[in-house]
Scaffold this motif. Structure first.
Motif, PDB file in Angstrom:
ATOM      1  N   GLU A 168      -3.933 -13.815   9.309  1.00 46.08           N
ATOM      2  CA  GLU A 168      -2.922 -14.696   8.714  1.00 46.08           C
ATOM      3  C   GLU A 168      -3.430 -15.267   7.396  1.00 46.08           C
ATOM      4  O   GLU A 168      -4.603 -15.623   7.261  1.00 46.08           O
ATOM      5  CB  GLU A 168      -2.584 -15.851   9.677  1.00 46.08           C
ATOM      6  N   TRP A 169      -2.515 -15.342   6.412  1.00 46.53           N
ATOM      7  CA  TRP A 169      -2.837 -15.965   5.139  1.00 46.53           C
ATOM      8  C   TRP A 169      -2.661 -17.479   5.224  1.00 46.53           C
ATOM      9  O   TRP A 169      -1.815 -17.980   5.960  1.00 46.53           O
ATOM     10  CB  TRP A 169      -1.911 -15.448   4.036  1.00 46.53           C
ATOM     11  N   HIS A 170      -3.457 -18.180   4.413  1.00 45.48           N
ATOM     12  CA  HIS A 170      -3.283 -19.619   4.234  1.00 45.48           C
ATOM     13  C   HIS A 170      -1.915 -19.877   3.608  1.00 45.48           C
ATOM     14  O   HIS A 170      -1.437 -19.086   2.795  1.00 45.48           O
ATOM     15  CB  HIS A 170      -4.401 -20.147   3.331  1.00 45.48           C
ATOM     16  N   PRO A 171      -1.246 -20.993   3.951  1.00 46.97           N
ATOM     17  CA  PRO A 171       0.117 -21.234   3.444  1.00 46.97           C
ATOM     18  C   PRO A 171       0.230 -21.497   1.955  1.00 46.97           C
ATOM     19  O   PRO A 171       1.327 -21.400   1.412  1.00 46.97           O
ATOM     20  CB  PRO A 171       0.588 -22.448   4.255  1.00 46.97           C
ATOM     21  N   CYS A 172      -0.861 -21.825   1.276  1.00 46.28           N
ATOM     22  CA  CYS A 172      -0.721 -22.095  -0.165  1.00 46.28           C
ATOM     23  C   CYS A 172      -2.002 -21.842  -0.951  1.00 46.28           C
ATOM     24  O   CYS A 172      -2.235 -22.481  -1.977  1.00 46.28           O
ATOM     25  CB  CYS A 172      -0.231 -23.515  -0.399  1.00 46.28           C
ATOM     26  N   ALA A 173      -2.831 -20.910  -0.491  1.00 45.93           N
ATOM     27  CA  ALA A 173      -4.050 -20.557  -1.221  1.00 45.93           C
ATOM     28  C   ALA A 173      -4.414 -19.110  -0.879  1.00 45.93           C
ATOM     29  O   ALA A 173      -4.054 -18.620   0.190  1.00 45.93           O
ATOM     30  CB  ALA A 173      -5.200 -21.499  -0.839  1.00 45.93           C
ATOM     31  N   PRO A 174      -5.128 -18.419  -1.783  1.00 44.43           N
ATOM     32  CA  PRO A 174      -5.543 -17.041  -1.495  1.00 44.43           C
ATOM     33  C   PRO A 174      -6.720 -17.008  -0.517  1.00 44.43           C
ATOM     34  O   PRO A 174      -7.825 -16.559  -0.838  1.00 44.43           O
ATOM     35  CB  PRO A 174      -5.912 -16.487  -2.874  1.00 44.43           C
ATOM     36  N   VAL A 175      -6.466 -17.504   0.662  1.00 43.97           N
ATOM     37  CA  VAL A 175      -7.478 -17.590   1.716  1.00 43.97           C
ATOM     38  C   VAL A 175      -6.934 -16.882   2.952  1.00 43.97           C
ATOM     39  O   VAL A 175      -5.801 -17.122   3.360  1.00 43.97           O
ATOM     40  CB  VAL A 175      -7.819 -19.061   2.046  1.00 43.97           C
ATOM     41  N   LEU A 176      -7.737 -15.992   3.525  1.00 44.93           N
ATOM     42  CA  LEU A 176      -7.312 -15.167   4.649  1.00 44.93           C
ATOM     43  C   LEU A 176      -8.109 -15.543   5.890  1.00 44.93           C
ATOM     44  O   LEU A 176      -9.333 -15.708   5.824  1.00 44.93           O
ATOM     45  CB  LEU A 176      -7.531 -13.691   4.310  1.00 44.93           C
ATOM     46  N   LEU A 177      -7.436 -15.691   7.015  1.00 43.40           N
ATOM     47  CA  LEU A 177      -8.078 -15.981   8.292  1.00 43.40           C
ATOM     48  C   LEU A 177      -7.835 -14.841   9.263  1.00 43.40           C
ATOM     49  O   LEU A 177      -6.786 -14.198   9.240  1.00 43.40           O
ATOM     50  CB  LEU A 177      -7.557 -17.284   8.906  1.00 43.40           C
ATOM     51  N   ALA A 178      -8.833 -14.601  10.121  1.00 42.62           N
ATOM     52  CA  ALA A 178      -8.713 -13.541  11.119  1.00 42.62           C
ATOM     53  C   ALA A 178      -9.435 -13.964  12.389  1.00 42.62           C
ATOM     54  O   ALA A 178     -10.404 -14.733  12.345  1.00 42.62           O
ATOM     55  CB  ALA A 178      -9.306 -12.233  10.594  1.00 42.62           C
ATOM     56  N   GLY A 179      -8.961 -13.456  13.512  1.00 38.66           N
ATOM     57  CA  GLY A 179      -9.625 -13.691  14.784  1.00 38.66           C
ATOM     58  C   GLY A 179     -10.043 -12.363  15.395  1.00 38.66           C
ATOM     59  O   GLY A 179      -9.305 -11.374  15.314  1.00 38.66           O
ATOM     60  N   THR A 197     -17.429 -18.607   9.078  1.00 41.27           N
ATOM     61  CA  THR A 197     -17.072 -18.218  10.445  1.00 41.27           C
ATOM     62  C   THR A 197     -16.992 -19.448  11.335  1.00 41.27           C
ATOM     63  O   THR A 197     -17.674 -20.453  11.115  1.00 41.27           O
ATOM     64  CB  THR A 197     -18.087 -17.233  11.036  1.00 41.27           C
ATOM     65  N   PHE A 198     -16.139 -19.338  12.349  1.00 43.72           N
ATOM     66  CA  PHE A 198     -15.922 -20.403  13.325  1.00 43.72           C
ATOM     67  C   PHE A 198     -16.170 -19.803  14.706  1.00 43.72           C
ATOM     68  O   PHE A 198     -15.241 -19.302  15.347  1.00 43.72           O
ATOM     69  CB  PHE A 198     -14.487 -20.931  13.219  1.00 43.72           C
ATOM     70  N   PRO A 199     -17.420 -19.818  15.172  1.00 42.14           N
ATOM     71  CA  PRO A 199     -17.737 -19.143  16.436  1.00 42.14           C
ATOM     72  C   PRO A 199     -17.266 -19.936  17.653  1.00 42.14           C
ATOM     73  O   PRO A 199     -17.207 -21.162  17.637  1.00 42.14           O
ATOM     74  CB  PRO A 199     -19.263 -19.044  16.404  1.00 42.14           C
ATOM     75  N   SER A 200     -16.918 -19.202  18.699  1.00 42.56           N
ATOM     76  CA  SER A 200     -16.511 -19.821  19.962  1.00 42.56           C
ATOM     77  C   SER A 200     -17.076 -19.014  21.108  1.00 42.56           C
ATOM     78  O   SER A 200     -17.175 -17.792  21.022  1.00 42.56           O
ATOM     79  CB  SER A 200     -14.985 -19.873  20.067  1.00 42.56           C
ATOM     80  N   PRO A 201     -17.465 -19.666  22.188  1.00 41.83           N
ATOM     81  CA  PRO A 201     -18.004 -18.932  23.353  1.00 41.83           C
ATOM     82  C   PRO A 201     -16.932 -18.153  24.099  1.00 41.83           C
ATOM     83  O   PRO A 201     -17.253 -17.291  24.906  1.00 41.83           O
ATOM     84  CB  PRO A 201     -18.572 -20.053  24.231  1.00 41.83           C
ATOM     85  N   HIS A 204     -11.197 -14.349  21.952  1.00 45.26           N
ATOM     86  CA  HIS A 204      -9.972 -14.748  21.262  1.00 45.26           C
ATOM     87  C   HIS A 204      -8.727 -14.276  21.968  1.00 45.26           C
ATOM     88  O   HIS A 204      -8.712 -13.259  22.648  1.00 45.26           O
ATOM     89  CB  HIS A 204      -9.968 -14.196  19.833  1.00 45.26           C
ATOM     90  N   GLY A 205      -7.650 -15.025  21.779  1.00 41.62           N
ATOM     91  CA  GLY A 205      -6.347 -14.602  22.229  1.00 41.62           C
ATOM     92  C   GLY A 205      -5.359 -14.617  21.081  1.00 41.62           C
ATOM     93  O   GLY A 205      -4.755 -13.611  20.762  1.00 41.62           O
ATOM     94  N   ASN A 206      -5.233 -15.756  20.401  1.00 43.96           N
ATOM     95  CA  ASN A 206      -4.238 -15.899  19.355  1.00 43.96           C
ATOM     96  C   ASN A 206      -4.608 -17.078  18.468  1.00 43.96           C
ATOM     97  O   ASN A 206      -5.316 -17.992  18.909  1.00 43.96           O
ATOM     98  CB  ASN A 206      -2.849 -16.124  19.966  1.00 43.96           C
ATOM     99  N   TYR A 220      -7.604 -19.136  23.562  1.00 45.11           N
ATOM    100  CA  TYR A 220      -8.636 -18.187  23.964  1.00 45.11           C
ATOM    101  C   TYR A 220      -8.361 -17.560  25.325  1.00 45.11           C
ATOM    102  O   TYR A 220      -7.511 -18.024  26.095  1.00 45.11           O
ATOM    103  CB  TYR A 220      -9.997 -18.891  23.978  1.00 45.11           C
ATOM    104  N   GLU A 221      -9.150 -16.526  25.607  1.00 45.46           N
ATOM    105  CA  GLU A 221      -8.971 -15.752  26.832  1.00 45.46           C
ATOM    106  C   GLU A 221      -9.280 -16.563  28.081  1.00 45.46           C
ATOM    107  O   GLU A 221      -8.751 -16.298  29.157  1.00 45.46           O
ATOM    108  CB  GLU A 221      -9.863 -14.502  26.772  1.00 45.46           C
TER     109      GLU A 221
END
Length: 401
Positions: A168-179, A197-201, A204-206, A220-221
């Motif tokens: 998903e793209w950021h709503p108002c900047a050229p910044v891209l996020l992915a899971g 990065t934003f790590p989680s134990p 991912h789900g959504n 998360y799962e």
């Protein structure tokens, strides 16, 4: 409706929730949110036991399409079309990705391919335009992500992660996020490539960026939900245990200002989360302004058994149940309207009035299930993606238009 533990909504038996969406997705205003990211400290569906309503692709393609309500058919893909996006600036271009490892950017008016997003190694499952339509991103299941400059039709950035879950793209900047499936959320400046990065134990789900552009919510799962601060890189709230879901989080959506998020899960429940406090609740009349559009505090929850439940948050009751012939794959509310569109395994696109629960219109033309769709800004047109290897453009007509 049945209320469980006062923090989860059981709207329909034990069916898996596949889509939860608020009444309207609002476009964020052109404020200084992009500037807030300039100083970011960047560092290196169901159990399958009940198959009623399902048809195989071969069975559906063997049937003649007796009715085609579409204005245009895009037939360049040679496999199922999994995802579709519209350019937000003009609503004149679509991007589709499919099982054939290909993504195309094409013109909606005549179906002409503007360019192909080449180089993918696996099915393309994520496609999206940036907020200003200057960039388009495509991601495949193997984790290859590519970004293209729309006007020059040139690839300007690429990256490879583990198996991709969402993009998903950021709503108002050229910044891209992915899971990704390993529990990480990634954030890049494009095309510079600075990464965080934003790590989680938990796997991912959504995920979804909230309208303020400063936070993201990820389900998360393991049933937990985290609210992330994109600037600081830390989780603001972790919803788990009794407050979390008992199964994997499969979908989530925020209300207009991002103050509330609704999540759905394989456990059959929907939860309402206050993103400021992390509190899980059903909401009450004093907070109904958070999700009112046209004075209607409505949430839609869609199930793979073909039931669309419209839930009235102000009274904490089920308002309507809209029955479908087959499982629902995706749903979306019109902006500033009580109409909700659904697509599903029977290949039809339908519009429902959330206030009355009545079917407003139905559009057919696909020979297989509709896997995704995108509405334009004024909800006069929709582009669908289907297992019949096609994308179609439908003009939406109503007597009140």
């Amino acid at each position: 409706s049945k209320i469980m533990d006062q923090d989860s909504i059981m709207l329909h038996g034990d069916e898996e929730i596949i889509e939860v969406i608020e009444l309207s997705d609002a476009e964020p205003g052109p404020d200084d949110l992009a500037d807030d990211l300039e100083d970011v400290d960047f560092e290196d569906g169901g159990d399958g036991e009940d198959n009623e309503g399902w048809e195989t692709e071969d069975e559906m393609e063997a049937e003649e399409v007796e009715q085609d309500d579409s204005e245009l058919t895009f037939s360049k893909h040679t496999g199922s079309v999994f995802c579709v996006g519209l350019d937000p600036a003009t609503n004149a271009m679509a991007v589709t990705g499919g099982e054939d490892d290909k993504a195309y950017v094409w013109r909606i008016s005549d179906g002409e391919v503007l360019f192909e997003c080449t180089g993918h190694k696996d099915s393309v499952t994520c496609v999206c335009f940036s907020f200003d339509s200057a960039l388009v991103a495509s991601g495949d299941m193997s984790g290859v992500i590519k970004v293209w400059q729309v006007d020059t039709k040139e690839e300007v950035w690429s990256f490879e992660v583990s198996d991709l879950e969402w993009l998903e793209w950021h709503p108002c900047a050229p910044v891209l996020l992915a899971g990704t499936d390993d529990g990480n959320m990634w954030m890049w400046k494009v095309p510079g490539g600075e990464c965080k990065t934003f790590p989680s134990p938990a796997c991912h789900g959504n995920g979804k960026i909230l309208p303020d552009g400063k936070r993201a919510v990820v389900g998360y799962e393991d049933g937990s939900v985290r609210v992330w601060d994109l600037k600081k890189g830390n989780s603001l709230h972790v919803i788990k245990g009794r407050d979390g879901h008992k199964g994997a989080v499969t979908c989530l959506a925020s209300n207009k200002d991002g103050s509330l998020v609704v999540t759905g899960s394989v456990d059959g429940s929907a939860k309402l989360i206050n993103t400021a406090t992390g509190k899980v609740s059903l909401g009450d009349s004093t907070s109904s302004t958070h999700y009112i559009v046209n004075d209607l505090p409505l949430v839609g929850v869609a199930y793979l058994d073909g039931t669309l439940v419209i839930f009235d948050l102000a009274t904490q009751t089920v308002r309507n149940r809209c029955r479908h012939e087959a499982g629902i794959v995706h749903m979306q509310w019109e902006e500033s309207s009580a109409l909700v569109s659904t697509c599903g395994l029977d290949g039809a696109l339908r519009q429902w009035d959330g206030r009355s629960g009545n079917l407003v219109s139905e559009y057919r033309g696909h020979a297989a299930e509709v896997l995704a769709f995108a509405l334009n800004r004024d909800s006069s047109m929709v582009v669908t993606a289907s297992g019949d290897h096609q994308a179609k453009v439908f003009c939406l007509q109503r007597p009140d238009r």
